[in-house]
Scaffold this motif. Structure first.
Motif, short mmCIF file in Angstrom:
data_model
loop_
_atom_site.label_atom_id
_atom_site.label_comp_id
_atom_site.label_asym_id
_atom_site.label_seq_id
_atom_site.Cartn_x
_atom_site.Cartn_y
_atom_site.Cartn_z
N MET A 74 59.54 -10.40 67.96
CA MET A 74 59.64 -11.28 66.79
C MET A 74 58.54 -10.93 65.81
N ASP A 75 58.83 -11.11 64.52
CA ASP A 75 57.86 -10.86 63.46
C ASP A 75 57.19 -12.19 63.12
N LEU A 76 55.91 -12.31 63.49
CA LEU A 76 55.21 -13.57 63.30
C LEU A 76 54.82 -13.81 61.84
N SER A 77 55.05 -12.85 60.98
CA SER A 77 54.79 -13.07 59.56
C SER A 77 55.95 -13.77 58.86
N GLN A 78 57.10 -13.87 59.55
CA GLN A 78 58.28 -14.51 58.98
C GLN A 78 58.24 -16.01 59.24
N THR A 79 58.93 -16.74 58.37
CA THR A 79 59.02 -18.20 58.52
C THR A 79 60.32 -18.53 59.24
N PRO A 80 60.27 -19.26 60.37
CA PRO A 80 61.51 -19.60 61.08
C PRO A 80 62.44 -20.44 60.21
N SER A 81 63.73 -20.27 60.42
CA SER A 81 64.74 -21.04 59.70
C SER A 81 65.58 -21.82 60.69
N GLY A 140 56.74 -26.25 61.95
CA GLY A 140 57.24 -24.99 62.50
C GLY A 140 58.28 -24.33 61.63
N TYR A 141 59.05 -25.10 60.87
CA TYR A 141 60.11 -24.53 60.05
C TYR A 141 59.71 -24.35 58.58
N ILE A 142 58.46 -24.65 58.23
CA ILE A 142 58.01 -24.40 56.86
C ILE A 142 56.81 -23.47 56.82
N MET A 143 56.27 -23.07 57.97
CA MET A 143 55.12 -22.20 58.04
C MET A 143 55.48 -20.90 58.75
N PRO A 144 54.66 -19.87 58.59
CA PRO A 144 54.93 -18.62 59.31
C PRO A 144 54.90 -18.83 60.83
N ALA A 145 55.59 -17.94 61.54
CA ALA A 145 55.70 -18.08 62.99
C ALA A 145 54.36 -17.94 63.68
N TRP A 196 67.89 -11.29 68.72
CA TRP A 196 66.75 -11.96 69.37
C TRP A 196 65.63 -12.29 68.39
N ALA A 197 65.43 -11.47 67.39
CA ALA A 197 64.37 -11.73 66.44
C ALA A 197 64.58 -13.05 65.72
N ASN A 198 65.81 -13.30 65.25
CA ASN A 198 66.10 -14.55 64.55
C ASN A 198 66.20 -15.73 65.51
N ILE A 199 66.83 -15.51 66.68
CA ILE A 199 66.96 -16.61 67.66
C ILE A 199 65.59 -17.01 68.19
N GLY A 200 64.74 -16.01 68.45
CA GLY A 200 63.39 -16.31 68.93
C GLY A 200 62.59 -17.11 67.93
N LEU A 201 62.68 -16.75 66.64
CA LEU A 201 61.98 -17.52 65.62
C LEU A 201 62.53 -18.95 65.52
N PHE A 202 63.84 -19.09 65.72
CA PHE A 202 64.43 -20.43 65.68
C PHE A 202 63.95 -21.28 66.86
N LEU A 203 63.73 -20.67 68.01
CA LEU A 203 63.35 -21.44 69.21
C LEU A 203 61.86 -21.77 69.26
#
Length: 461
Positions: free
Chosen positions: A184-191, A266-271, A201-208
């Motif tokens: 997962m890219d921890l610089s991205q913000t989960p949606s 969690g859903y408005i800040m970077p991972a 997995w990258a998007n699902i992991g950020l979502f979880l």
């Protein structure tokens, strides 16, 4: 000043990253380091919280006793806290301490070039323009452009060279950071709109990640409430459970409110912030258990000391009440003896005997006990210039004496009423001893002599 303060923590985070070469691990170690540094503060806060919970029964007793007088209630409650050495705000302040750290770390993670690499705002603006001119998309959100740019610097040498040329002499401060962790890219913000993203997995992991953070935060809240009562005995805990429903409702609200707040964060800040919040909850739960174990024995000693002071206070109150009761009994006995002496002193006194002038019918004192119609005789007016007429004066005196004799004769009662009056007087009068009778007769003789002297004075006049 705030920038300089945050740059200190940013440099610490950068040193940890250069040591372990893992962005996620550096965040975990940074979180552990802050917990170790702040452990004494957390320990005192936990101790104050446990003491506050243990005093809820005493506080509610004061509320029942002084509930109608708010000022007195506040004074007694403050006196209780001072006597027990408890700071009412000590248990609350430390619980809010992670929030400023969270916000400070948010700025550090969001702007790594400013706080970790210590570049100026002008240099950062120039670097963003240089990379944008190369055709790279840094995102629509300017708040996270530095994270995207820092991630590109480690992946593309062209971006690195463009940034180095833009910052000039500060190029030596540049550091490429790998934000990848577990795919997962921890610089991205989960949606939370997972249906709009590609299912990998990258998007699902950020979502979880925010959901996992919320679960662990709720787990920490439950452990915190249990450890607050862990040091209490079962009986004490039952009393608190029965007498502090309002406080329990507040704790339950906080237990659900904080995890929901972390879910929103969690859903408005970077991972990367989610990684910090996750391990922050884990370390705080472990810290709660350690503090509770350390405070177990001290709390038992504190409760024993409080019970001893309460027993001594109860004994002193009992002695004080006994002393007050003894003084009251002694005063009552003195008053009783004084009353007896007063009655004994009054036994020798004789009642006033009615005179003929004070009687009306069978009432012996109708006109008063000392009534005398001739006490102030009327003297006829005489002009001081006139010659004294001896004959007229003697005639006036004779007329006055005749009127007095006539009034005396009219006031005499019939024999039946006189007998009834004497019986009434005898019933009212106490039985007199021979000595008292002689004393009364002597008094009457002195009164008669005084009356005789007054008569002689009138005749002389």
């Amino acid at each position: 000043m705030i920038t300089a303060f945050l740059q200190i923590f940013g440099k610490i985070l950068l040193w940890i990253y250069e040591f372990c070469h893992s962005y996620a691990l550096s965040l975990i170690l940074f979180t552990l380091l802050t917990k170790l540094v702040l452990f004494p503060v957390s320990y005192r806060g936990k101790k104050s919280m446990i003491q506050m919970n243990s005093l809820q029964v005493e506080v509610q007793k004061l509320q029942k006793q002084y509930g109608k007088d708010q000022n007195r209630l506040n004074q007694e409650t403050q006196a209780l806290y001072e006597r027990e050495g408890v700071n009412p705000m000590g248990g609350c302040l430390w619980s809010f301490l992670p929030l400023p750290i969270l916000m400070g770390l948010y700025y550090i993670i969001r702007r790594p070039m400013l706080y970790m690499m210590c570049l100026t705002n002008d240099e950062i603006t120039a670097a963003v323009e240089a990379v944008t001119n190369l055709g790279y998309d840094l995102g629509n959100t300017t708040a996270y452009q530095e994270m995207t740019l820092t991630a590109l610097m480690g992946k593309d040498s062209t971006v690195w060279n463009a940034v180095a040329n833009a910052v000039g002499d500060s190029a030596s401060k540049l550091v490429s950071i790998d934000f990848t962790w577990l795919g997962m890219d921890l610089s991205q913000t989960p949606s939370w709109k997972i249906w709009t993203l590609e299912l990998n997995w990258a998007n699902i992991g950020l979502f979880l990640i925010p959901i996992v953070v919320t679960v662990f935060s709720f787990f920490y809240s439950q452990i915190s409430q249990k450890t607050n009562k862990l040091t209490m005995g079962n009986s004490q805990q039952k009393k608190d459970d029965a007498n502090s429903a309002a406080m329990d409702s507040t704790n339950k609200m906080m237990m659900y409110l904080m995890p929901l707040m972390y879910l929103w964060f969690g859903y408005i800040m970077p991972a990367g912030m989610c990684v910090y919040m996750l391990f922050n909850s884990v370390f705080m739960a472990a810290q709660e258990i350690v503090c509770a174990k350390m405070l177990q024995g001290k709390f038992e000693e504190m409760v024993a000391e409080r019970e001893r002071r309460a027993a001594e206070e109860k004994e002193r109150e009992k002695e004080r009440k006994a002393a007050i009761a003894a003084r009251r009994a002694e005063q009552t006995e003195k008053n009783r003896k004084k009353g007896k002496r007063s009655k004994k002193g009054n036994t020798g006194k004789t009642k006033d005997r009615p005179t003929e002038y004070s009687r009306v019918d069978i009432r012996p004192f109708a006109r008063g006990r000392a009534y005398d119609p001739d006490r102030y005789p009327v003297t006829p007016y005489r002009d001081p210039q006139d010659v004294l007429d001896e004959a007229a004066l003697e005639a006036a005196l004779a007329k006055n004496a005749k009127r007095k004799k006539k009034n005396t004769a009219e006031e005499e009662l019939p024999p039946e009423e006189e007998l009834l009056l004497e019986e009434t007087v005898q019933e009212d009068e106490p039985v007199q001893t021979p000595e008292e009778t002689e004393a009364i007769e002597d008094t009457e003789d002195e009164t008669a002599e005084s009356s005789g002297d007054d008569g002689e004075d009138e005749e002389n006049v």
